[in-house]
Design an enzyme around this catalytic site. Sequence first.
Site, PDB file in Angstrom:
ATOM      1  N   GLN A  45      -4.487  -5.879   3.669  1.00  0.00           N
ATOM      2  CA  GLN A  45      -3.329  -6.333   2.898  1.00  0.00           C
ATOM      3  C   GLN A  45      -2.471  -7.356   3.641  1.00  0.00           C
ATOM      4  O   GLN A  45      -1.654  -8.021   3.016  1.00  0.00           O
ATOM      5  CB  GLN A  45      -2.492  -5.125   2.475  1.00  0.00           C
ATOM      6  CG  GLN A  45      -3.239  -4.266   1.472  1.00  0.00           C
ATOM      7  CD  GLN A  45      -2.490  -2.989   1.140  1.00  0.00           C
ATOM      8  OE1 GLN A  45      -2.495  -2.057   1.917  1.00  0.00           O
ATOM      9  NE2 GLN A  45      -1.852  -2.945  -0.015  1.00  0.00           N
ATOM     10  N   HIS A 144      -8.786   2.357   5.643  1.00  0.00           N
ATOM     11  CA  HIS A 144      -7.848   2.336   4.526  1.00  0.00           C
ATOM     12  C   HIS A 144      -8.498   1.560   3.377  1.00  0.00           C
ATOM     13  O   HIS A 144      -8.219   0.384   3.173  1.00  0.00           O
ATOM     14  CB  HIS A 144      -6.559   1.652   4.989  1.00  0.00           C
ATOM     15  CG  HIS A 144      -5.380   1.962   4.133  1.00  0.00           C
ATOM     16  ND1 HIS A 144      -5.294   1.553   2.843  1.00  0.00           N
ATOM     17  CD2 HIS A 144      -4.237   2.639   4.394  1.00  0.00           C
ATOM     18  CE1 HIS A 144      -4.124   1.962   2.338  1.00  0.00           C
ATOM     19  NE2 HIS A 144      -3.481   2.626   3.260  1.00  0.00           N
ATOM     20  N   ASN A 189      -7.217   7.152   4.978  1.00  0.00           N
ATOM     21  CA  ASN A 189      -6.044   7.114   4.134  1.00  0.00           C
ATOM     22  C   ASN A 189      -6.343   7.667   2.739  1.00  0.00           C
ATOM     23  O   ASN A 189      -7.319   7.264   2.109  1.00  0.00           O
ATOM     24  CB  ASN A 189      -5.576   5.662   3.994  1.00  0.00           C
ATOM     25  CG  ASN A 189      -4.442   5.549   3.010  1.00  0.00           C
ATOM     26  OD1 ASN A 189      -3.348   6.005   3.272  1.00  0.00           O
ATOM     27  ND2 ASN A 189      -4.710   4.976   1.851  1.00  0.00           N
ATOM     28  N   GLU A 190      -5.514   8.569   2.252  1.00  0.00           N
ATOM     29  CA  GLU A 190      -5.539   9.018   0.850  1.00  0.00           C
ATOM     30  C   GLU A 190      -6.931   9.203   0.268  1.00  0.00           C
ATOM     31  O   GLU A 190      -7.292   8.535  -0.702  1.00  0.00           O
ATOM     32  CB  GLU A 190      -4.856   7.986  -0.059  1.00  0.00           C
ATOM     33  CG  GLU A 190      -3.495   7.597   0.304  1.00  0.00           C
ATOM     34  CD  GLU A 190      -2.987   6.427  -0.547  1.00  0.00           C
ATOM     35  OE1 GLU A 190      -1.776   6.233  -0.539  1.00  0.00           O
ATOM     36  OE2 GLU A 190      -3.755   5.723  -1.222  1.00  0.00           O
ATOM     37  N   TYR A 333       5.294   8.382  -3.921  1.00  0.00           N
ATOM     38  CA  TYR A 333       6.061   7.368  -4.659  1.00  0.00           C
ATOM     39  C   TYR A 333       6.773   7.918  -5.881  1.00  0.00           C
ATOM     40  O   TYR A 333       7.899   7.593  -6.146  1.00  0.00           O
ATOM     41  CB  TYR A 333       5.145   6.208  -5.094  1.00  0.00           C
ATOM     42  CG  TYR A 333       4.647   5.399  -3.929  1.00  0.00           C
ATOM     43  CD1 TYR A 333       5.401   4.362  -3.413  1.00  0.00           C
ATOM     44  CD2 TYR A 333       3.431   5.697  -3.320  1.00  0.00           C
ATOM     45  CE1 TYR A 333       4.957   3.625  -2.324  1.00  0.00           C
ATOM     46  CE2 TYR A 333       2.981   4.962  -2.227  1.00  0.00           C
ATOM     47  CZ  TYR A 333       3.760   3.932  -1.736  1.00  0.00           C
ATOM     48  OH  TYR A 333       3.322   3.217  -0.656  1.00  0.00           O
ATOM     49  N   GLU A 399       3.892   6.789   3.770  1.00  0.00           N
ATOM     50  CA  GLU A 399       4.203   5.730   2.809  1.00  0.00           C
ATOM     51  C   GLU A 399       5.209   6.271   1.812  1.00  0.00           C
ATOM     52  O   GLU A 399       5.008   7.342   1.242  1.00  0.00           O
ATOM     53  CB  GLU A 399       2.968   5.292   2.001  1.00  0.00           C
ATOM     54  CG  GLU A 399       1.946   4.498   2.746  1.00  0.00           C
ATOM     55  CD  GLU A 399       0.807   4.041   1.813  1.00  0.00           C
ATOM     56  OE1 GLU A 399       1.049   3.807   0.618  1.00  0.00           O
ATOM     57  OE2 GLU A 399      -0.317   3.930   2.311  1.00  0.00           O
ATOM     58  N   TRP A 442       7.028   2.029   3.033  1.00  0.00           N
ATOM     59  CA  TRP A 442       6.040   1.073   2.539  1.00  0.00           C
ATOM     60  C   TRP A 442       6.788   0.026   1.740  1.00  0.00           C
ATOM     61  O   TRP A 442       7.501   0.380   0.820  1.00  0.00           O
ATOM     62  CB  TRP A 442       5.003   1.774   1.643  1.00  0.00           C
ATOM     63  CG  TRP A 442       4.008   0.783   1.154  1.00  0.00           C
ATOM     64  CD1 TRP A 442       4.024   0.116  -0.039  1.00  0.00           C
ATOM     65  CD2 TRP A 442       2.858   0.302   1.870  1.00  0.00           C
ATOM     66  NE1 TRP A 442       2.973  -0.749  -0.100  1.00  0.00           N
ATOM     67  CE2 TRP A 442       2.242  -0.664   1.049  1.00  0.00           C
ATOM     68  CE3 TRP A 442       2.320   0.589   3.126  1.00  0.00           C
ATOM     69  CZ2 TRP A 442       1.100  -1.346   1.444  1.00  0.00           C
ATOM     70  CZ3 TRP A 442       1.190  -0.092   3.512  1.00  0.00           C
ATOM     71  CH2 TRP A 442       0.578  -1.041   2.673  1.00  0.00           C
ATOM     72  N   PHE A 458       6.466  -4.306  -2.483  1.00  0.00           N
ATOM     73  CA  PHE A 458       7.229  -3.172  -1.939  1.00  0.00           C
ATOM     74  C   PHE A 458       7.939  -3.569  -0.644  1.00  0.00           C
ATOM     75  O   PHE A 458       8.535  -2.722   0.019  1.00  0.00           O
ATOM     76  CB  PHE A 458       6.284  -2.021  -1.621  1.00  0.00           C
ATOM     77  CG  PHE A 458       5.643  -1.370  -2.825  1.00  0.00           C
ATOM     78  CD1 PHE A 458       4.609  -1.990  -3.517  1.00  0.00           C
ATOM     79  CD2 PHE A 458       6.083  -0.135  -3.255  1.00  0.00           C
ATOM     80  CE1 PHE A 458       4.021  -1.386  -4.618  1.00  0.00           C
ATOM     81  CE2 PHE A 458       5.506   0.486  -4.351  1.00  0.00           C
ATOM     82  CZ  PHE A 458       4.468  -0.144  -5.032  1.00  0.00           C
TER      83      PHE A 458
END
Length: 511
Positions: A45, A144, A189-190, A333, A399, A442, A458
């Site tokens: 990113q 990620h 990640n996630e 979030y 995050e 984040w 963000f």
Amino acid sequence: MKVIWWLFILNLQNMGFVLGVGHHKYCRHDFPPAFVFGSATTAYQVEGAASQDGRTPSIWDTFTHAGYANGATGDVAVDQYHKYKEDVKIMAEMSLDAYSFSISWSRLIPNGRGPLNPKGAQYYNNLINELISHGIQPHVTLTHTDLPQALEDEYGGWLNPRIVKDFTAYADACFREFGDRVSYWITVNEPNVFALGGYDQGVTPPRRCSPPFGINCTRGNSSSEAYVVVHNILLAHASAARLYKRTYQEKQKGLIGISIFTFGVVPNTNSTEDVMAAKRLNDFTIGWIASPLVFGDYPDAMKKLIGSRIPTFTNHESELVKGSFDFLGVVHYTTLYVQNDPGSLLRKQRDYYTDIAANITNFEEIFVTAEYPILPWALQGVLEHIKQTYGNPPVYIVENGQRTKRNSTLVDTSRAEYLQAYIGSTLDAIRNGSDTRGYFAWSFLDVLELLDGYGSSFGLYYVDLDDPDLRRLPKLSSYWYSHFLKGGSVSPDILIQLNTNFSASRGHFFQ
Ligand SMILES: *[C@@H]1O[C@H](CO)[C@@H](O)[C@H](O)[C@H]1NC(C)=O
Ligand SMILES: *[C@@H]1O[C@H](CO)[C@@H](O)[C@H](O)[C@H]1NC(C)=O
Ligand SMILES: *[C@@H]1O[C@H](CO)[C@@H](O)[C@H](O)[C@H]1NC(C)=O
Ligand SMILES: *[C@@H]1O[C@H](CO)[C@@H](O)[C@H](O)[C@H]1NC(C)=O
Ligand SMILES: *[C@@H]1O[C@H](CO)[C@@H](O)[C@H](O)[C@H]1NC(C)=O
Ligand SMILES: *[C@@H]1O[C@H](CO)[C@@H](O)[C@H](O)[C@H]1NC(C)=O
Ligand SMILES: *[C@@H]1O[C@H](CO)[C@@H](O)[C@H](O)[C@H]1NC(C)=O
């Protein structure tokens, strides 16, 4: 990375009421002394330099180049590969304690397996050294979403148990090269969102799904693959964590964990059925990852509802996975409202979303690219749930942040309000016994977002994509965070003052 999980994007309008929510006033000295405040990004990113110095494509490059990120790619991104010194300087001026970033596997080990790419290693050494020389702790995620495309092509990537060996070798290289200076590691990640987006809905890399689920996939199996992928990720995580604990931890004194995407969950009514549906949703999101790590197996509700489509841990695997973490990373979030939906279990074709037997009812507010509602009690609820259900493990919020349209304004009041509310709710959770030890906003600056490219953002810092030099400009939220990190108290009144002062001086704040 903030994944915009398209099924679940909400848009409740009322932002104003937050001023009445939570703490009237707090400051960072209200937190435990060792508590870490930072900000986060990830490799694909921000780095750019996608085919420079020996890096090869990841599944995320393939995805963006096929046009699925709103036409945007990470070929240049915000060019942190070349601008890391400038970025670290900004972090230091903001007074961040820590920076969370990820390593691009296909930069460090091109094609996923084999020898280290010296230029890749050099980049991460430079970044880590630059952070440390500015007093900023590096927190590193190993992967990620950006699996090397070569491993996807060779054997199906995370669908194949062969990934465990390759991931462990990659992790070994990272611990060996960087572990003398990196004390916080997140393996993957996630996994929950990665698996659902990539293998059930098919909307994120590697875009696999099967009818009637998902959109336009050419291959995949939405009924089973997400479960297989999470299983392999848990085994790979456990293998890397065991290696770290056996070989490196005593000497390097670091900690290792995994991150989990979480939602606030609210039952639509207080009926037993809806309350149970909310509990199931927690089991399916948080429990899917946390329960194997803490108890050595998937939650009973998942095993019962999914049946043979969810893999079974052998005793040996269960022992490996159980306890294979020092902390959990929490990604948070937004909040879902749920109602019981037993009818979904009768469908001929089933996937994760029908297996839950719960209907998300704030559904029509989905396709809106607006801001998240500010519901800080939901984060407190997630931390409380983890404390009570999983034995109060150490937690880092890895995050959390507010989405806005990317180029709307530098005066991002709703982001500053969001941070103020959610950091306040983190304090509430700590005061009630949660072992939460860190918070990462984040994102540090505006980045390439997974589905939306450069359409939403963000960031605490704006990046001017029309400027050939990609200059970074502070937003109000960075001004708010910096004020807080330097020991200033925050409250609704202070936010109004900061807003006024920032609007008067914006762009010159750090001079
Ligand atoms: C799915 O494919 C069809 C036919 O190629 C196309 O018209 C449609 O826009 C695609 N939908 C999405 C969401 O990509
Ligand atoms: C998906 O996998 C399940 C379980 O292995 C199998 O029963 C089903 O037939 C598969 N569906 C498709 C569309 O291949
Ligand atoms: C459920 O019960 C709680 C606590 O009594 C209450 O605050 C809440 O408003 C109720 N929710 C609904 C939807 O009735
Ligand atoms: C799920 O909730 C939505 C919004 O309330 C509703 O329109 C839909 O009919 C519900 N679906 C089921 C299966 O209950
Ligand atoms: C901001 O972004 C939107 C959507 O990408 C675009 O339509 C608009 O022209 C942009 N505005 C400016 C000032 O760049
Ligand atoms: C505080 O912790 C106690 C003990 O775990 C729990 O019973 C209570 O619900 C928590 N309070 C809040 C507001 O979460
Ligand atoms: C805003 O500026 C005024 C005038 O310079 C100053 O007194 C005040 O402390 C500033 N507020 C904050 C929160 O920095």
